[in-house]
Scaffold this active site. Structure first.
Site, PDB file in Angstrom:
ATOM      1  N   ASP A   1      15.762  68.953 -43.626  1.00  0.00           N
ATOM      2  CA  ASP A   1      14.940  67.913 -43.003  1.00  0.00           C
ATOM      3  C   ASP A   1      15.337  67.917 -41.536  1.00  0.00           C
ATOM      4  O   ASP A   1      16.446  67.499 -41.181  1.00  0.00           O
ATOM      5  CB  ASP A   1      15.226  66.548 -43.641  1.00  0.00           C
ATOM      6  CG  ASP A   1      14.402  65.439 -42.995  1.00  0.00           C
ATOM      7  OD1 ASP A   1      13.812  65.677 -41.914  1.00  0.00           O
ATOM      8  OD2 ASP A   1      14.354  64.329 -43.558  1.00  0.00           O
ATOM      9  N   VAL A   2      14.446  68.400 -40.688  1.00  0.00           N
ATOM     10  CA  VAL A   2      14.802  68.599 -39.276  1.00  0.00           C
ATOM     11  C   VAL A   2      15.119  67.284 -38.551  1.00  0.00           C
ATOM     12  O   VAL A   2      15.732  67.296 -37.486  1.00  0.00           O
ATOM     13  CB  VAL A   2      13.712  69.375 -38.494  1.00  0.00           C
ATOM     14  CG1 VAL A   2      13.542  70.778 -39.050  1.00  0.00           C
ATOM     15  CG2 VAL A   2      12.386  68.617 -38.461  1.00  0.00           C
TER      16      VAL A   2
ATOM     17  N   TYR B   1       1.824  60.563 -32.482  1.00  0.00           N
ATOM     18  CA  TYR B   1       1.791  62.036 -32.517  1.00  0.00           C
ATOM     19  C   TYR B   1       1.668  62.603 -31.094  1.00  0.00           C
ATOM     20  O   TYR B   1       2.405  63.523 -30.712  1.00  0.00           O
ATOM     21  CB  TYR B   1       0.607  62.466 -33.382  1.00  0.00           C
ATOM     22  CG  TYR B   1       0.439  63.950 -33.572  1.00  0.00           C
ATOM     23  CD1 TYR B   1       1.266  64.656 -34.449  1.00  0.00           C
ATOM     24  CD2 TYR B   1      -0.560  64.653 -32.899  1.00  0.00           C
ATOM     25  CE1 TYR B   1       1.101  66.024 -34.634  1.00  0.00           C
ATOM     26  CE2 TYR B   1      -0.735  66.015 -33.081  1.00  0.00           C
ATOM     27  CZ  TYR B   1       0.101  66.691 -33.955  1.00  0.00           C
ATOM     28  OH  TYR B   1      -0.065  68.050 -34.140  1.00  0.00           O
TER      29      TYR B   1
ATOM     30  N   ALA C   1       2.490  61.185 -28.308  1.00  0.00           N
ATOM     31  CA  ALA C   1       3.740  60.926 -27.568  1.00  0.00           C
ATOM     32  C   ALA C   1       4.814  61.942 -27.963  1.00  0.00           C
ATOM     33  O   ALA C   1       5.544  62.454 -27.112  1.00  0.00           O
ATOM     34  CB  ALA C   1       4.219  59.501 -27.849  1.00  0.00           C
TER      35      ALA C   1
ATOM     36  N   LYS D   1       4.364  64.976 -29.029  1.00  0.00           N
ATOM     37  CA  LYS D   1       4.009  66.314 -28.525  1.00  0.00           C
ATOM     38  C   LYS D   1       4.136  66.372 -26.997  1.00  0.00           C
ATOM     39  O   LYS D   1       4.485  67.419 -26.445  1.00  0.00           O
ATOM     40  CB  LYS D   1       2.595  66.693 -28.972  1.00  0.00           C
ATOM     41  CG  LYS D   1       2.453  66.823 -30.501  1.00  0.00           C
ATOM     42  CD  LYS D   1       3.386  67.872 -31.084  1.00  0.00           C
ATOM     43  CE  LYS D   1       3.090  68.177 -32.547  1.00  0.00           C
ATOM     44  NZ  LYS D   1       4.007  69.189 -33.102  1.00  0.00           N
TER      45      LYS D   1
ATOM     46  N   ILE E   1      -6.792  73.361 -35.727  1.00  0.00           N
ATOM     47  CA  ILE E   1      -6.527  74.521 -36.574  1.00  0.00           C
ATOM     48  C   ILE E   1      -6.724  74.119 -38.042  1.00  0.00           C
ATOM     49  O   ILE E   1      -6.253  73.047 -38.459  1.00  0.00           O
ATOM     50  CB  ILE E   1      -5.064  75.011 -36.375  1.00  0.00           C
ATOM     51  CG1 ILE E   1      -4.709  75.141 -34.881  1.00  0.00           C
ATOM     52  CG2 ILE E   1      -4.822  76.316 -37.132  1.00  0.00           C
ATOM     53  CD1 ILE E   1      -5.511  76.141 -34.084  1.00  0.00           C
TER      54      ILE E   1
END
Ligand code: NAP
Length: 252
Positions: free
Chosen positions: A68-69, A160, A162, A164, A193
Site C-alpha cells: 500500500d503505497v 484528485y 490537487a 496530481k 484513458i
C-alpha cells in the site's frame, strides 16, 4: 518475441506501482518487452498475477509484490524486498492512483485525505525509498503518472486534481535535487484513458469528453505506456523535470 533491437532496457530493472491493471499493467508489459526485469506492485499479493502471466507469455521477466503505497511501513518493506532481489533499480514508475470524486461542497475530509495519501504521499514515499540507491548508482529514471486535470483542474475532482498538481511540484523539485546524480524525474500526464478508473462514466459525459479530443478517440493504456517507455530509455537521457501530456490534444 521482441526483436533484439527493441530490447532497449535489456539488463535493467524497473518497478511499477499499480501494475495490476489499466495503465500500470500496460507500462509493466512495455518495460518488460523492452528487456527490463519489472517489479509489479499492487495492493494484494496476487494482484499482479494477470500482468505477470502476460509478461511471461512475451518471454519477459517480472516479479509481483504487495504494497500500500500510502503506508510508510509497507513502502519500506517493499524497498527491502526489491533490494533483496536486485542490487539496483534503474526505472521507477509511480503510477498507483485512485479517485474519490464529488462536488467540493460535499467532499468529505476522508475522501480528500485518501486521494492525497495514495496519489501524492505514495509517490513521495516510494520515490524516497529508491532515490538514495539511484543517486548512489549515479543513474536512474523516475516517472510519475499525473493527469491533465492536475494542470487544468476539473469540477468534481478537487482532491484528485490537487494530488496530481502536487505531483508536478514533486517531479520538478526532485529533478532539481537529483539531476547532478544523473537521475531524471519526469511526469506523464494522461488525458482520458479507457481503464477501470473511467469505466463508470455515463455515456453522455463520455460523449462530451470525446468532442474535446482533436484525435477523436479515447486513449488506451498502451498510448500512455509508449510515453513512459520513451522517458525510461536512453533517448530521453537529457530530459528532466518535464510534463509530457498524453491526451490526444484535449488540453492544449
Ligand atoms: P486503475 O485501472 O483504477 O488502476 C489503479 C492501480 O493503482 C491498480 O493497480 C491498483 O491496485 C493501484 N493502487 C490503488 N491504490 C493503491 C495503493 N494504495 N497502493 C498500491 N497500489 C494501489 O487506474 P488507471 O486508470 O490505470 O490509472 C493509473 C494511473 O493513471 C493513476 O495514477 C491515475 O490517476 C492516472 N490517470 C488515469 C487516467 C485515466 O483516464 N484512466 C487519466 C489520467 C491519469 P489494485 O488492483 O491492488 O487495487
Amino acid at each position: 518475441m521482441t526483436h533484439p533491437a527493441d530490447r532497449t532496457l535489456q539488463g535493467r530493472t524497473a518497478l511499477v506501482t499499480g501494475a495490476s491493471r489499466g495503465i500500470g499493467q500496460a507500462v509493466a508489459v512495455a518495460l518488460a518487452r523492452a528487456g527490463a526485469h519489472v517489479f509489479c506492485v499492487a495492493t494484494s499479493a496476487a494482484g499482479c498475477d494477470a500482468t505477470l502471466a502476460r509478461i511471461q507469455e512475451l518471454g519477459g521477466a517480472a516479479t509481483g509484490l504487495q504494497c500500500d503505497v500510502a503506508e510508510e511501513a509497507s513502502v519500506e518493506a517493499l524497498a527491502a524486498a526489491v533490494q533483496a532481489k536486485a542490487p539496483r533499480l534503474d526505472v521507477l514508475v509511480n503510477n498507483a492512483g485512485i479517485t474519490r470524486d464529488g462536488l467540493f461542497l460535499r467532499m468529505s475530509t476522508a475522501d480528500f485525505d485518501r486521494v492525497l495519501a495514495v496519489n501524492l504521499r505514495g509517490a513521495f514515499l516510494v520515490s524516497r525509498a529508491f532515490a538514495r540507491g539511484m543517486a548512489k548508482a549515479r543513474g536512474g529514471r523516475m516517472i510519475n503518472v499525473g493527469s491533465v486535470v492536475g494542470l487544468t483542474g476539473n469540477a468534481g475532482q478537487a482532491n484528485y486534481a490537487a494530488s496530481k498538481a502536487g505531483l508536478v511540484g514533486l517531479t520538478k523539485s526532485l529533478a532539481q535535487e537529483l539531476g547532478s546524480r544523473n537521475v531524471t524525474v519526469n511526469l506523464v500526464a494522461p488525458g482520458f484513458i479507457s481503464t477501470d478508473m473511467t469505466a463508470q462514466l455515463a455515456e453522455e459525459v463520455r460523449g462530451q469528453i470525446l468532442q474535446k479530443i482533436p484525435l477523436a478517440r479515447l486513449g488506451t493504456p498502451e498510448d500512455v505506456a509508449g510515453a513512459v517507455l520513451f522517458l525510461a530509455g536512453d533517448s530521453a537521457a537529457y530530459i528532466t523535470g518535464q510534463v509530457l501530456v498524453v491526451d490526444g490534444g484535449m488540453a492544449m
